[in-house]
Write a protein that holds these residues in place. Structure first.
Motif, PDB file in Angstrom:
ATOM      1  N   PHE A  11       0.845  -1.200   0.000  1.00 30.42           N
ATOM      2  CA  PHE A  11       0.000   0.000   0.000  1.00 30.42           C
ATOM      3  C   PHE A  11       0.876   1.245   0.000  1.00 30.42           C
ATOM      4  O   PHE A  11       2.067   1.196   0.312  1.00 30.42           O
ATOM      5  N   ASP A  12       0.267   2.378  -0.347  1.00 25.66           N
ATOM      6  CA  ASP A  12       1.010   3.638  -0.345  1.00 25.66           C
ATOM      7  C   ASP A  12       0.394   4.640   0.617  1.00 25.66           C
ATOM      8  O   ASP A  12       0.596   5.843   0.491  1.00 25.66           O
ATOM      9  N   CYS A  13      -0.368   4.133   1.586  1.00 23.12           N
ATOM     10  CA  CYS A  13      -0.958   5.001   2.606  1.00 23.12           C
ATOM     11  C   CYS A  13      -0.857   4.327   3.966  1.00 23.12           C
ATOM     12  O   CYS A  13      -0.702   3.099   4.057  1.00 23.12           O
ATOM     13  N   THR A  14      -0.924   5.133   5.008  1.00 21.90           N
ATOM     14  CA  THR A  14      -0.841   4.594   6.367  1.00 21.90           C
ATOM     15  C   THR A  14      -2.177   3.993   6.795  1.00 21.90           C
ATOM     16  O   THR A  14      -3.220   4.246   6.177  1.00 21.90           O
ATOM     17  N   PHE A  15      -2.145   3.222   7.881  1.00 22.11           N
ATOM     18  CA  PHE A  15      -3.389   2.709   8.453  1.00 22.11           C
ATOM     19  C   PHE A  15      -4.336   3.856   8.798  1.00 22.11           C
ATOM     20  O   PHE A  15      -5.559   3.718   8.697  1.00 22.11           O
ATOM     21  N   ALA A  16      -3.780   4.993   9.217  1.00 20.68           N
ATOM     22  CA  ALA A  16      -4.605   6.126   9.633  1.00 20.68           C
ATOM     23  C   ALA A  16      -5.267   6.836   8.456  1.00 20.68           C
ATOM     24  O   ALA A  16      -6.147   7.672   8.646  1.00 20.68           O
ATOM     25  N   GLU A  17      -4.845   6.505   7.248  1.00 17.64           N
ATOM     26  CA  GLU A  17      -5.472   7.066   6.052  1.00 17.64           C
ATOM     27  C   GLU A  17      -6.533   6.132   5.478  1.00 17.64           C
ATOM     28  O   GLU A  17      -7.157   6.452   4.470  1.00 17.64           O
ATOM     29  N   MET A  18      -6.734   4.993   6.123  1.00 17.85           N
ATOM     30  CA  MET A  18      -7.732   4.020   5.670  1.00 17.85           C
ATOM     31  C   MET A  18      -8.987   4.112   6.529  1.00 17.85           C
ATOM     32  O   MET A  18      -8.934   4.501   7.689  1.00 17.85           O
ATOM     33  N   SER A  19     -10.115   3.686   5.944  1.00 18.52           N
ATOM     34  CA  SER A  19     -11.331   3.539   6.738  1.00 18.52           C
ATOM     35  C   SER A  19     -11.187   2.285   7.604  1.00 18.52           C
ATOM     36  O   SER A  19     -10.301   1.450   7.366  1.00 18.52           O
ATOM     37  N   ILE A  20     -12.061   2.156   8.606  1.00 18.31           N
ATOM     38  CA  ILE A  20     -12.035   0.957   9.436  1.00 18.31           C
ATOM     39  C   ILE A  20     -12.202  -0.288   8.580  1.00 18.31           C
ATOM     40  O   ILE A  20     -11.520  -1.299   8.775  1.00 18.31           O
ATOM     41  N   GLU A  21     -13.111  -0.217   7.596  1.00 21.20           N
ATOM     42  CA  GLU A  21     -13.378  -1.371   6.741  1.00 21.20           C
ATOM     43  C   GLU A  21     -12.136  -1.757   5.937  1.00 21.20           C
ATOM     44  O   GLU A  21     -11.799  -2.943   5.821  1.00 21.20           O
ATOM     45  N   GLU A  22     -11.451  -0.755   5.388  1.00 21.99           N
ATOM     46  CA  GLU A  22     -10.238  -1.019   4.610  1.00 21.99           C
ATOM     47  C   GLU A  22      -9.147  -1.611   5.498  1.00 21.99           C
ATOM     48  O   GLU A  22      -8.475  -2.578   5.120  1.00 21.99           O
ATOM     49  N   LYS A  23      -8.975  -1.029   6.667  1.00 25.67           N
ATOM     50  CA  LYS A  23      -7.933  -1.500   7.582  1.00 25.67           C
ATOM     51  C   LYS A  23      -8.213  -2.927   8.048  1.00 25.67           C
ATOM     52  O   LYS A  23      -7.302  -3.768   8.105  1.00 25.67           O
ATOM     53  N   ASN A  24      -9.477  -3.218   8.391  1.00 23.27           N
ATOM     54  CA  ASN A  24      -9.820  -4.540   8.908  1.00 23.27           C
ATOM     55  C   ASN A  24      -9.524  -5.664   7.920  1.00 23.27           C
ATOM     56  O   ASN A  24      -9.257  -6.798   8.318  1.00 23.27           O
ATOM     57  N   LYS A  25      -9.576  -5.358   6.629  1.00 19.73           N
ATOM     58  CA  LYS A  25      -9.335  -6.389   5.622  1.00 19.73           C
ATOM     59  C   LYS A  25      -7.902  -6.905   5.657  1.00 19.73           C
ATOM     60  O   LYS A  25      -7.644  -8.045   5.261  1.00 19.73           O
ATOM     61  N   ILE A  26      -6.971  -6.069   6.118  1.00 23.17           N
ATOM     62  CA  ILE A  26      -5.555  -6.452   6.042  1.00 23.17           C
ATOM     63  C   ILE A  26      -4.824  -6.378   7.369  1.00 23.17           C
ATOM     64  O   ILE A  26      -3.682  -6.834   7.468  1.00 23.17           O
ATOM     65  N   SER A  27      -5.450  -5.830   8.412  1.00 21.30           N
ATOM     66  CA  SER A  27      -4.711  -5.538   9.641  1.00 21.30           C
ATOM     67  C   SER A  27      -4.412  -6.787  10.463  1.00 21.30           C
ATOM     68  O   SER A  27      -5.065  -7.830  10.334  1.00 21.30           O
ATOM     69  N   HIS A  28      -3.424  -6.647  11.316  1.00 19.86           N
ATOM     70  CA  HIS A  28      -3.032  -7.679  12.267  1.00 19.86           C
ATOM     71  C   HIS A  28      -4.206  -8.101  13.141  1.00 19.86           C
ATOM     72  O   HIS A  28      -4.456  -9.281  13.344  1.00 19.86           O
ATOM     73  N   ARG A  29      -4.952  -7.109  13.658  1.00 18.95           N
ATOM     74  CA  ARG A  29      -6.096  -7.422  14.520  1.00 18.95           C
ATOM     75  C   ARG A  29      -7.206  -8.087  13.706  1.00 18.95           C
ATOM     76  O   ARG A  29      -7.876  -8.999  14.184  1.00 18.95           O
TER      77      ARG A  29
END
Length: 198
Positions: free
Chosen positions: A164-182
């Motif tokens: 990706f070319d953006c931080t977790f803080a630049e993603m929506s919750i839905e976008e982050k949840n698809k790839i995040s550790h949690r």
């Protein structure tokens, strides 16, 4: 093993975590907060590993409130800092748990560092009927030179996940949840629960 709907306590006072995980759970799994079960005490994290801390918190709630429970612990592990802040990620800059101070300390320690590789790692411990299970989620990425984004929490503004070319803080919750550790660890938890239904 058990019939839906299943009520499970998520052992956290972190409303951001609660919101993230609630969005991942199917309707037949009813999530309860510590407040919902009448637990107002601060859960200790005195172990030297993410696995130990998540087990410590889940065990405390299970032993004292006799409810099905899961707890998580998450750490940012920076390669150039020999895995720091790791298990003390929330208290890296002191016991005040100041996110901004924690971020500042990581950026300061990485000044002029060529290797900015890091990973977020989450360990979830589930206890049901006195038996515990652990689920791990890991996402690799890079620490930025400066903050970017207004979403998320913790170190999200300085972590760009691989690919990706953006931080977790630049993603929506839905976008982050698809790839995040949690998200990864939680999906393992959810799959286990769903497969345990009669």
């Amino acid at each position: 093993m058990f019939q839906p709907p299943v009520e499970i306590c998520f052992a956290t006072n972190n409303l951001n975590k609660l919101k993230e995980i609630q969005s991942l759970l199917p309707e037949k799994i009813k999530l309860k907060s510590l407040q919902d079960i009448g637990c107002s005490e601060e859960l200790e994290e005195t172990q030297d590993s993410l696995e130990g801390n998540s087990l410590q918190k889940a065990s405390y709630v299970y032993d004292n409130y006799q409810v099905a429970v899961f707890a998580d612990d998450t750490g940012l592990e920076v390669d150039a800092l020999d895995g720091e802040p790791g298990v003390i990620s929330a208290r890296y800059a002191g016991n005040s748990r100041d996110n901004e101070a924690n971020i500042n300390l990581v950026l300061e320690k990485l000044t002029n560092a060529q290797n900015r590789k890091a990973q977020f790692r989450t360990v979830i411990t589930l206890i049901i009927d006195g038996v515990n299970h652990q689920f791990e989620g890991v996402v690799r990425g890079t620490i930025t030179d400066e903050r970017a984004g207004g979403h998320g929490f913790g170190y999200d503004p300085i972590f760009i996940p691989d690919g990706f070319d953006c931080t977790f803080a630049e993603m929506s919750i839905e976008e982050k949840n698809k790839i995040s550790h949690r998200g990864i660890a939680t999906r393992k938890l959810v799959n286990y629960l769903i497969n345990s239904f009669d």
